[in-house]
Design a protein around this motif. Structure first.
Motif, short mmCIF file in Angstrom:
data_model
loop_
_atom_site.label_atom_id
_atom_site.label_comp_id
_atom_site.label_asym_id
_atom_site.label_seq_id
_atom_site.Cartn_x
_atom_site.Cartn_y
_atom_site.Cartn_z
N ARG A 11 0.82 -1.21 0.00
CA ARG A 11 0.00 0.00 0.00
C ARG A 11 0.85 1.26 0.00
O ARG A 11 0.33 2.35 -0.18
CB ARG A 11 -0.96 -0.02 1.18
N GLY A 12 2.16 1.11 0.21
CA GLY A 12 3.05 2.26 0.08
C GLY A 12 3.95 2.46 1.28
O GLY A 12 4.06 1.59 2.15
N TYR A 13 4.60 3.62 1.30
CA TYR A 13 5.53 3.97 2.37
C TYR A 13 5.30 5.41 2.80
O TYR A 13 5.23 6.30 1.95
CB TYR A 13 6.98 3.82 1.88
N PRO A 14 5.21 5.65 4.13
CA PRO A 14 5.05 4.64 5.17
C PRO A 14 3.58 4.28 5.35
O PRO A 14 2.72 5.17 5.37
CB PRO A 14 5.59 5.35 6.42
N SER A 15 3.29 3.00 5.45
CA SER A 15 1.93 2.53 5.64
C SER A 15 1.93 1.51 6.77
O SER A 15 2.93 0.82 7.00
CB SER A 15 1.40 1.90 4.35
N TYR A 16 0.80 1.40 7.46
CA TYR A 16 0.70 0.53 8.63
C TYR A 16 -0.37 -0.53 8.45
O TYR A 16 -0.95 -1.02 9.41
CB TYR A 16 0.40 1.38 9.88
N GLN A 46 -3.33 5.78 1.43
CA GLN A 46 -2.96 4.62 2.24
C GLN A 46 -1.64 4.82 3.00
O GLN A 46 -1.16 3.90 3.66
CB GLN A 46 -2.83 3.38 1.35
N THR A 47 -1.03 6.00 2.89
CA THR A 47 0.25 6.24 3.55
C THR A 47 0.12 7.38 4.56
O THR A 47 -0.80 8.19 4.49
CB THR A 47 1.34 6.61 2.53
N LYS A 48 1.06 7.41 5.51
CA LYS A 48 1.10 8.47 6.53
C LYS A 48 2.30 9.36 6.24
O LYS A 48 3.37 9.22 6.83
CB LYS A 48 1.18 7.85 7.93
N ASP A 49 2.12 10.27 5.28
CA ASP A 49 3.24 11.09 4.81
C ASP A 49 3.79 12.02 5.89
O ASP A 49 4.94 12.46 5.81
CB ASP A 49 2.81 11.89 3.58
N GLU A 50 2.97 12.32 6.90
CA GLU A 50 3.41 13.21 7.98
C GLU A 50 4.11 12.43 9.09
O GLU A 50 4.52 13.02 10.11
CB GLU A 50 2.20 13.96 8.56
#
Length: 375
Positions: A11-16, A46-50
Motif C-alpha cells: 500500500r506504500g511507504y510509510p503505511s501501517y 494509504q500512507t502516513k506522509d506526515e
C-alpha cells in the motif's frame, strides 16, 4: 552510479496496513543507508506522509487502481509495473503472487525481479472461487517468470518446491526488540486477553469471539482489528464490545500503542492459519507476550512451543487462554522463551541484510543471463 530498486505490491511507504507494509518501513531506509535509490509505489490515501519516522530519502510514486476487495491488488499492481517498465530500475521487489501476471512485462524490459510469495493465498477462506483461481494462476506465473523468490517460512518454502518446482530464499519477518512501554490507559498489566488480527475467517476470529464471551466474565478482553470493508465479523466485534469487560479498538496504526498492548498482555491469542511467518506473531514474541496460537505448521515453526498450540475450536481456545492467565509461572516462562527466540531468529537487521543480498543477486543473475545469451 547507485543501484535502483522499486517496490511493487504494497500500500506504500510509510503505511501501517499489514506485514508487507511493516517490512517496507524497515527495509526502505535500510537500503537507502546502503546507497540504493529506493522508490515505493503507493495507493492514494494509504500512507502516513506526515509520519515522524518517514525517511525523506525514500522516494514514493502514487499510482492508480480500483480500490475494491477483489480488484485492488491487480489494478494497482498493473499501474505500478507499467510505471516501472518506463523507469527501468536495476531490480524490482514485488510483493504478492497476484502480481505474477505482470512479471512477463518486467522480464521483457530486462528488469530482474525478487518476489515475496507471501502465504498460500488461494487457500484463504475469504476469497471467492474466482479470486482463488486468480491467485493460483498468479503463483504459476510467479514460479515461471520471477528471477528469485522469497519465502517467509520454511513451510512456505517447502510448499513452493512441492507445488511449483521452484526453489526460494528463506527470509522471515523481523521484530522490534524494545523495552516495555507504559500500559495503555484503562488496562492493568499482565491481566488481559489480547487478539490482533484482520477480521477474516482464516484468522479464527469467530471462534475467538465465542471464547471471549466466556472469558470476559472473569478477565478483560482487548480486540484489535477489523475487516477493512465492514461485514458480519465487524458487527460481531461491535456487539462483543458492548460487554463491560471487552474493549474493541478497531484497526490500530499507532505502533507505540500496539507494542504496549503486546508488552502488557496476560496472554495473546494468534489465530492466523494460512500465511507463513506472521509479523504480528514475531512482534508479540519480541514484546514478551505469552502466546497461545492456532495449531498450524507455520505457527509451530515460529513459536516452537507445542504446548501452547490449540485447535480452532472455541472451547479449546478458552481453556488454553484460561490456563495461561491463571498460571503466573507459565506466563513468565513463555515471556522469556518468546523474547529469546525473537531476538535470535527474527531481528530486522538480519532480515534487511538478507533482502539486500538477494536484490544484488537478482541483478547479477540478470547480467549473467545476458552475457550467456550473447555468446
Amino acid at each position: 552510479m547507485s543501484r535502483s530498486v522499486v517496490v511493487i505490491g504494497t500500500r506504500g511507504y510509510p503505511s501501517y496496513y499489514g506485514g508487507f507494509e511493516t517490512a517496507v518501513r524497515r527495509l526502505a531506509p535500510f537500503l537507502a543507508d546502503a546507497g540504493w535509490d529506493v522508490n515505493v509505489y503507493c495507493r492514494p490515501g494509504q500512507t502516513k506522509d506526515e509520519d515522524a519516522d518517514r525517511d525523506p530519502r525514500v522516494r514514493t510514486t502514487t499510482t492508480v487502481g480500483l480500490e475494491s476487495k477483489s480488484l485492488s491488488t491487480l489494478s494497482f499492481g498493473l499501474s505500478s509495473v507499467l510505471h516501472a517498465v518506463w523507469q527501468k530500475p536495476h531490480v524490482a521487489l514485488v510483493m504478492n503472487v497476484a502480481n505474477g501476471f505482470f512479471l512477463p512485462l518486467l522480464k521483457l524490459r530486462g528488469i530482474p525481479t525478487v518476489v515475496n510469495v507471501d502465504g498460500i493465498e488461494w487457500e484463504r477462506a475469504k476469497w471467492s472461487r474466482f479470486a482463488k483461481f486468480v491467485f493460483r494462476q498468479g503463483a504459476r506465473l510467479t514460479a515461471r517468470y520471477g528471477t528469485i523468490l522469497i519465502s517467509d517460512s520454511r513451510e512456505i518454502q517447502r510448499r513452493w518446491k512441492q507445488d511449483f518446482g521452484r526453489d526460494s530464499v528463506f527470509i522471515p519477518y523481523g521484530a522490534n526488540l524494545e523495552s516495555p512501554r507504559e500500559v495503555v490507559p484503562g488496562l492493568e498489566p499482565d491481566s488481559y486477553v489480547l487478539m490482533v488480527a484482520r477480521f477474516v475467517p482464516e484468522n479464527t476470529v469467530s471462534e475467538f469471539f465465542q471464547a471471549a464471551e466466556a472469558l470476559a466474565e472473569q478477565h478483560p478482553v482487548v480486540i484489535v482489528g477489523s475487516s477493512g470493508y465492514g461485514g458480519s465479523l465487524d458487527d460481531a466485534a461491535q456487539r462483543l464490545g458492548e460487554h463491560a469487560n471487552v474493549t474493541w479498538l478497531g484497526h490500530v496504526s499507532d505502533d507505540k500503542k500496539l507494542l504496549s498492548l503486546w508488552h502488557h498482555a496476560g496472554v495473546y491469542f494468534h489465530g492466523h492459519s494460512v500465511g507463513g511467518t506472521n509479523p504480528a506473531l514475531v512482534q508479540a514474541m519480541a514484546c514478551g507476550a505469552p502466546v497461545v496460537a492456532r495449531q498450524t505448521p507455520y505457527n509451530a515453526e515460529v513459536l516452537t512451543a507445542e504446548e501452547h498450540l490449540v485447535s480452532p475450536e472455541p472451547a479449546a481456545i478458552e481453556q488454553a487462554l484460561r490456563r495461561m492467565l491463571n498460571d503466573q509461572d507459565l506466563r513468565a516462562k513463555a515471556r522469556a522463551a518468546n523474547r529469546q527466540r525473537a531476538a535470535v531468529h527474527y531481528n530486522w537487521e538480519d532480515v534487511c541484510t538478507s533482502y539486500e543480498v538477494t536484490l544484488q543477486e537478482a541483478i547479477l543473475t540478470r547480467k549473467r543471463t545476458r552475457r550467456g545469451a550473447r555468446k
